[in-house]
Design a protein around this motif. Structure first.
Motif, PDB file in Angstrom:
ATOM      1  N   ILE A  13       4.460   5.158   3.423  1.00  0.00           N
ATOM      2  CA  ILE A  13       3.798   6.464   3.492  1.00  0.00           C
ATOM      3  C   ILE A  13       4.855   7.555   3.422  1.00  0.00           C
ATOM      4  CG2 ILE A  13       2.265   7.966   4.827  1.00  0.00           C
ATOM      5  CD1 ILE A  13       1.413   5.478   6.396  1.00  0.00           C
ATOM      6  N   LEU A  32       7.813   6.436   5.589  1.00  0.00           N
ATOM      7  CA  LEU A  32       7.496   5.507   6.673  1.00  0.00           C
ATOM      8  C   LEU A  32       7.244   4.126   6.085  1.00  0.00           C
ATOM      9  CD1 LEU A  32       4.769   7.275   8.822  1.00  0.00           C
ATOM     10  CD2 LEU A  32       7.043   6.602   9.582  1.00  0.00           C
ATOM     11  N   LEU A  65       5.662   0.410   7.168  1.00  0.00           N
ATOM     12  CA  LEU A  65       4.983  -0.421   8.157  1.00  0.00           C
ATOM     13  C   LEU A  65       4.822  -1.823   7.585  1.00  0.00           C
ATOM     14  CD1 LEU A  65       2.043   2.023   9.074  1.00  0.00           C
ATOM     15  CD2 LEU A  65       4.164   1.745  10.342  1.00  0.00           C
ATOM     16  N   VAL A  66       5.247  -2.823   8.356  1.00  0.00           N
ATOM     17  CA  VAL A  66       5.021  -4.213   7.947  1.00  0.00           C
ATOM     18  C   VAL A  66       3.976  -4.764   8.898  1.00  0.00           C
ATOM     19  CG1 VAL A  66       6.056  -6.478   7.599  1.00  0.00           C
ATOM     20  CG2 VAL A  66       7.398  -4.417   7.143  1.00  0.00           C
ATOM     21  N   ASN A  67       2.845  -5.130   8.371  1.00  0.00           N
ATOM     22  CA  ASN A  67       1.707  -5.553   9.193  1.00  0.00           C
ATOM     23  C   ASN A  67       1.425  -4.547  10.306  1.00  0.00           C
ATOM     24  OD1 ASN A  67       1.432  -7.899   7.672  1.00  0.00           O
ATOM     25  ND2 ASN A  67       2.964  -8.938   8.922  1.00  0.00           N
ATOM     26  N   ASP A  68       1.333  -3.289   9.923  1.00  0.00           N
ATOM     27  CA  ASP A  68       1.010  -2.204  10.848  1.00  0.00           C
ATOM     28  C   ASP A  68       2.035  -2.031  11.955  1.00  0.00           C
ATOM     29  OD1 ASP A  68      -1.071  -1.136   9.550  1.00  0.00           O
ATOM     30  OD2 ASP A  68      -2.643  -2.022  10.776  1.00  0.00           O
ATOM     31  N   CYS A  69       3.249  -2.400  11.692  1.00  0.00           N
ATOM     32  CA  CYS A  69       4.312  -2.246  12.683  1.00  0.00           C
ATOM     33  C   CYS A  69       5.491  -1.574  11.998  1.00  0.00           C
ATOM     34  CB  CYS A  69       4.690  -3.638  13.200  1.00  0.00           C
ATOM     35  SG  CYS A  69       6.093  -3.622  14.303  1.00  0.00           S
ATOM     36  N   ASP A  70       5.999  -0.512  12.600  1.00  0.00           N
ATOM     37  CA  ASP A  70       7.124   0.224  12.031  1.00  0.00           C
ATOM     38  C   ASP A  70       8.282  -0.736  11.770  1.00  0.00           C
ATOM     39  OD1 ASP A  70       9.341   1.914  11.562  1.00  0.00           O
ATOM     40  OD2 ASP A  70       8.401   3.516  12.733  1.00  0.00           O
ATOM     41  N   VAL A  88       3.237  -1.259   4.039  1.00  0.00           N
ATOM     42  CA  VAL A  88       2.717   0.072   3.738  1.00  0.00           C
ATOM     43  C   VAL A  88       3.873   1.064   3.643  1.00  0.00           C
ATOM     44  CG1 VAL A  88       1.156   1.895   4.522  1.00  0.00           C
ATOM     45  CG2 VAL A  88       0.635  -0.487   5.052  1.00  0.00           C
ATOM     46  N   GLU A 132      11.261  -0.356  11.788  1.00  0.00           N
ATOM     47  CA  GLU A 132      12.412  -0.196  12.681  1.00  0.00           C
ATOM     48  C   GLU A 132      12.411  -1.279  13.752  1.00  0.00           C
ATOM     49  OE1 GLU A 132      13.133   3.479  14.581  1.00  0.00           O
ATOM     50  OE2 GLU A 132      12.864   4.653  12.737  1.00  0.00           O
ATOM     51  N   LEU A 133      11.222  -1.745  14.095  1.00  0.00           N
ATOM     52  CA  LEU A 133      11.122  -2.748  15.148  1.00  0.00           C
ATOM     53  C   LEU A 133      11.394  -4.154  14.628  1.00  0.00           C
ATOM     54  CD1 LEU A 133       8.050  -1.578  17.255  1.00  0.00           C
ATOM     55  CD2 LEU A 133      10.379  -0.746  17.213  1.00  0.00           C
ATOM     56  N   GLU A 168       0.840  -1.188   0.000  1.00  0.00           N
ATOM     57  CA  GLU A 168       0.000   0.000   0.000  1.00  0.00           C
ATOM     58  C   GLU A 168       0.882   1.247   0.000  1.00  0.00           C
ATOM     59  OE1 GLU A 168      -2.982  -0.222   3.085  1.00  0.00           O
ATOM     60  OE2 GLU A 168      -3.443   1.922   2.903  1.00  0.00           O
ATOM     61  N   ASP A 179       1.595 -10.992   4.011  1.00  0.00           N
ATOM     62  CA  ASP A 179       1.992  -9.797   4.759  1.00  0.00           C
ATOM     63  C   ASP A 179       1.487  -8.533   4.061  1.00  0.00           C
ATOM     64  OD1 ASP A 179       3.178 -10.941   6.898  1.00  0.00           O
ATOM     65  OD2 ASP A 179       5.253 -10.666   6.238  1.00  0.00           O
ATOM     66  N   VAL A 180       1.294  -7.488   4.888  1.00  0.00           N
ATOM     67  CA  VAL A 180       0.873  -6.200   4.347  1.00  0.00           C
ATOM     68  C   VAL A 180       1.998  -5.196   4.571  1.00  0.00           C
ATOM     69  CG1 VAL A 180      -0.838  -4.354   4.467  1.00  0.00           C
ATOM     70  CG2 VAL A 180      -1.524  -6.722   4.939  1.00  0.00           C
TER      71      VAL A 180
END
Lengths: 99, 360
Positions: free
Chosen positions: A93, A66, A68-73, A91, A75-76, A6, A88-89
């Motif tokens: 941005i 930004l 995000l992998v599965n709504d998780c930044d 994103v 960086e983590l 996305e 997997d999703v």
């Protein structure tokens, strides 16, 4: 590997204004897993249609994008080393725009 | 505001350091804590609440205008403020205030976003336009002056348009959303331009707090102090409806360099942006430096340190077909005005510019 990619914050303009892409990424010969590094290269050559410099810098995303992998930044999860799994999703941005 | 497809997943997915319950979704730049989505909302919103409470920004029953461009910063501000108003019973009447600069293909689209926000958040919307206030749209201005200095016109006019809109709405205060990255950028740019001792820096820094006294009307500015990343993440998680196209008239070249630099710094050290703002706040202008005095524009009555306010000078130039008036540092509206500027502002040329010394 089936993934949902996305784009937001204006990055969708780089790929024909389509925000959500359901894609199937083939693993490279002999590779068992797909990392974000592989995916970025794939996105760069398959989804981004114009001004790739707005998206990539070197082999990573441009600072200010930004991820995000599965709504998780990411960086983590290890940024470029993040391992992706089926369904997997991911994103992207852009934060670099007016407002 | 959906819960998304967060899968319970993969080893190594750490738990939130605040609730120790849910999977962490992001890292706070301020503390480097890894926190989950719900705790992020909580921390983000309560931080703004704390700024409001600590600075006693609002009183019950006040009418508050929210400067709304349709972009991420103001959309997040409008959403959070209306949430907090409900949650903590501030007792405020909130209004959205938008400025229509008259930029086809940019502002007309972003105003559609603001109109949707009006419905989504149930906040009444007022739009003031450059055409109505000044007789010119930005499209017409750019046609006349080209793509150099157009942002000067737009910035000066917008500042004043917001104040005029606030007066029309009869609001007690106006709040505008700025992200930490933009403020840090401004701090750097002002230093790079050697503008440290100039009024602009002070004004901009002061604007980050509630600036009650300086303006003619009670007009407070609220600094949300949230990192850009957080604002965008918040807007994405909450599925807020915002407009993200760059203005078609803004090349913003020099700002772009500062932005990239800041983003590179942030990557190495997430706190860097907040630290730059802190440094900007800690600048003190030596007391020997002569600062311009605040008065009112002789033509329109708007606050101004000159005989005429900047908007009136620029407008006069446009109407007389001499749009360069008011752009450079040494050009006044006429000789009298120039003398006036020299007298009141020390001097306008670089050689004799008073920069003062800086105390840290």
């Amino acid at each position: 590997m089936k993934l949902t990619i996305e784009f937001g914050g204006g990055l969708e303009l780089l790929c024909d204004s389509v925000k959500i892409h359901k894609v199937n990424v083939e693993l490279k010969n002999g590779e068992k897993k797909l990392t974000m590094k592989d995916l970025l290269a794939w996105v760069g050559s398959n989804l981004i249609k114009e001004r790739p410099e707005m998206f990539m810098k070197g082999d990573s995303v441009r600072p200010g994008v930004l991820v995000l992998v599965n709504d998780c930044d990411w960086e983590l999860s290890g940024q470029l080393d993040t391992t992706l799994e089926d369904e997997d999703v991911v994103v992207f941005i852009s934060t670099l725009h007016g407002g | 505001m959906e819960n998304g497809d967060t899968k319970p997943r993969r080893a190594g997915g750490r738990l939130c350091c605040l609730c120790n319950n849910r999977r962490a979704a992001l890292k706070r730049p301020k503390t480097l804590e890894q926190i989950c989505r719900e705790c992020f909302y909580e921390v983000f919103e309560e931080e703004i609440h704390q700024v409001i409470v600590d600075n006693q920004l609002f009183k019950p029953g006040e009418r508050i205008g929210i400067g709304a461009s349709g972009g991420k910063d103001s959309t997040v501000l409008a959403y959070v403020l209306s949430e907090l108003n409900r949650r903590h019973n501030y007792g405020l009447d909130l209004f959205l205030l938008s400025v229509d600069e008259g930029i086809t293909g940019y502002r007309d689209d972003s105003l559609e976003t603001v109109k949707r926000n009006e419905v989504q958040y149930g906040l009444p919307l007022k739009i003031v336009s450059y055409k109505d206030l000044y007789g010119w749209t930005m499209d017409e201005i750019v046609k006349m002056i080209g793509l150099k200095n157009n942002c000067t016109f737009c910035g000066v006019f917008r500042r004043q348009a917001l104040d005029r809109g606030a007066a029309l709405l009869k609001v007690d205060k106006l709040v505008t959303g700025h992200n930490a990255d933009d403020i840090a950028e401004t701090v750097l740019l002002n230093i790079l331009r050697g503008d440290v001792a100039r009024y602009e820096l002070l004004l901009e820094i002061e604007q980050m707090y509630c600036n009650y006294n300086r303006r003619r009307r009670a007009n407070s500015e609220m600094q949300t102090f949230q990192n850009l990343n957080l604002i965008c993440t918040y807007a994405y998680f909450k599925r807020l409806d915002y407009f993200s196209t760059e203005c078609i008239y803004s090349p913003n070249a020099y700002r772009g360099f500062a932005r990239e630099f800041i983003k590179d710094l942030e990557r190495m050290r997430p706190r860097a942006i907040l630290d730059i703002i802190k440094s900007g706040e800690d600048f003190r202008i030596a007391t020997t430096t002569k600062m311009p005095e605040q008065g009112n524009c002789a033509r329109c009555g708007y606050i101004s340190s000159q005989k005429w306010c900047k908007a009136c000078v620029l407008l006069e130039g446009l109407n007389r077909g001499l749009p360069k008036i008011g752009i450079g540092r040494s050009r006044g509206i006429d000789n009298d005005h120039q003398k006036e500027m020299k007298r009141s502002n020390g001097s306008k040329n670089i050689e004799s510019k008073q920069c003062g010394t800086l105390d840290f």
